[in-house]
Enzyme design. Sequence first.
Site, short mmCIF file in Angstrom:
data_model
loop_
_atom_site.label_atom_id
_atom_site.label_comp_id
_atom_site.label_asym_id
_atom_site.label_seq_id
_atom_site.Cartn_x
_atom_site.Cartn_y
_atom_site.Cartn_z
N HIS A 172 77.56 -17.74 67.79
CA HIS A 172 78.43 -18.77 68.39
C HIS A 172 78.99 -19.70 67.31
CE1 HIS A 172 79.38 -21.83 71.63
NE2 HIS A 172 79.28 -22.62 70.57
N GLU A 173 78.12 -20.18 66.44
CA GLU A 173 78.57 -21.15 65.43
C GLU A 173 79.49 -20.49 64.39
OE1 GLU A 173 78.10 -24.10 66.16
OE2 GLU A 173 76.39 -24.01 67.52
N TYR A 224 81.52 -24.65 78.35
CA TYR A 224 80.98 -23.41 77.79
C TYR A 224 81.04 -22.27 78.81
CZ TYR A 224 78.84 -26.20 74.01
OH TYR A 224 78.62 -27.02 72.94
ZN LIG Z 1 80.10 -24.50 70.22
#
Ligand SMILES: [Zn+2]
Length: 541
Positions: A392-393, A474
């Site tokens: 994700h990062e 999200y």
């Molecule tokens: Zn994020």
Amino acid sequence: MRFWLLMLLLVLMLLLTSCTPFVAAQRRDPPPVPDLLAPAALAVVQPSTVVAEYETASADRQAKPTPTPTAALFADDPFVAAQVAAMLPAYVTDLEQAAAWERYTIVAALSPGEQRVRGRMQVLVTNRTATPHPRLVFHLYPNHPDFGGRLDVTSATINGVPVASGTAYDDSLFWLELAQPLLPGATVEVEMSFVARTPRNASARTFGAFNQEAGLWSMANFYPILARQRPEGGWDERPIESRGDFVVSSTALYDVTIDVPVEWTLVTTGVGVAREAVTPGVRRERFVSGPQREFYLGATRGLAQVSSDVAGTRIISHYQPAHAEAGKRALQVTEQALRIFNARYGQYPLAELEVIEGAMTTFLGMEYPGVVLIDQQLYARNARGLETTVAHEIAHQWWYSLVGNDAQGEAWLDEGMASYAQILYYEGIGAFDVALSELEGFRDMYRQVRERGRDVPLATPPSELRGIYVPIVYGKGALFFHALRAEIGEAAFTRFLQNYYAFGRYRDLVGDDLLRVAEEACGCDLDRLYRDWVLTAAPVL
Ligand SMILES: [Zn+2]
């Protein structure tokens, strides 16, 4: 942006719905009276001196930029020529856009024992709007209560002349008054001295990316960051919203020189281009960023490193020695993510990417240009949570860092993309069952919000998402991209991802840009899809 575990979600919802900020109140030093006429009195050298020293010091260079034919393009502009080292060779020509970016030169000295950074900064600011600027506006992020630290400007000049200043919102917004309005297209040279101080061992109470703990002294946002200039004129002067990520800034070029005690290892945005001993106990290192939205500064002590290379980009994983297996795992996941996202989105254009284990405690991970921070608890468990969070990062390098958006207004653009990247990542490594379970996790999040009658349009700003920030930004954000993929088909979705990145790289995009690029990719009308997901809270599952 900060990536929260599902297991933290309920706790967070309780905290947020009861109006309790996610960090406890902490006593802070009283705000100083700005004294812009005070002498700088800093132990650091002037930027021009530092540059000259490095230009004459040849014996101790590290990672000396390899001359390339394209570097000659910038022979008449030494500042930009130095930036070539931060780019992959195929992307050096991106620097031809340098006139579109502000230029920061920062020199700073670190005092880890006092958690203090003393610095001087020169930034060339051009009015990129159609209306005159009566003042120049900066964010002093560490003065936001969530940071639990301070950033004070101790002197400031514009074109060499001391100027008046002002602050607002707990000193987190700072401005310099211009003697004459800055006309569209005109440029001024700003110089400031500043002192930043982080807390220590405070990750349970304040923002862990501005803190010294567990072998990492993380100094995110340690310098005054120019506010974004609004296309319609003026500056982005909104107060900083705790919910979501803090930084809203435009792409700039950074040339940064840091003095640091030799026991510490610097981890920053960009690449190191020079290092030398200042005294037996202090080392000086110079970094260039390439086009980036901010400059991350961290220093580690006692962490181990492992590194590798993907498509020319050097990847470094920094980890606590007790978590060696997880540290190597983080490197492997970063390699896989970079390969998968390079193929799906278009290539990461920069020479270096680093992953650091740290004590984040109240969140799992945080992205910065060229650097991501991952919480130590994920390393201790060394399970799927580490893999998902790293993927994700890393995706945020494309969505937030290279392609910018208003994280404080349209957070779903980058968080939805980075969350959907979790699915693309697991598909990319052939773990289709995990990809499906990630998707189901987002569906569950969103269903729960909907069943509580709290569904809202994706376009809702984070300030209005109390208690539902994570499931909307999200969860629903990721599901939007899945719905888009289903609507336009795999080939058009791939074209969309690649075109959105190519169009948006180094720029600041809005939702309408995404809609237009998607419609061009499919040659179809997506107004209904966009209206149902982004502009209204129509039932979409
Ligand atoms: Zn994020």
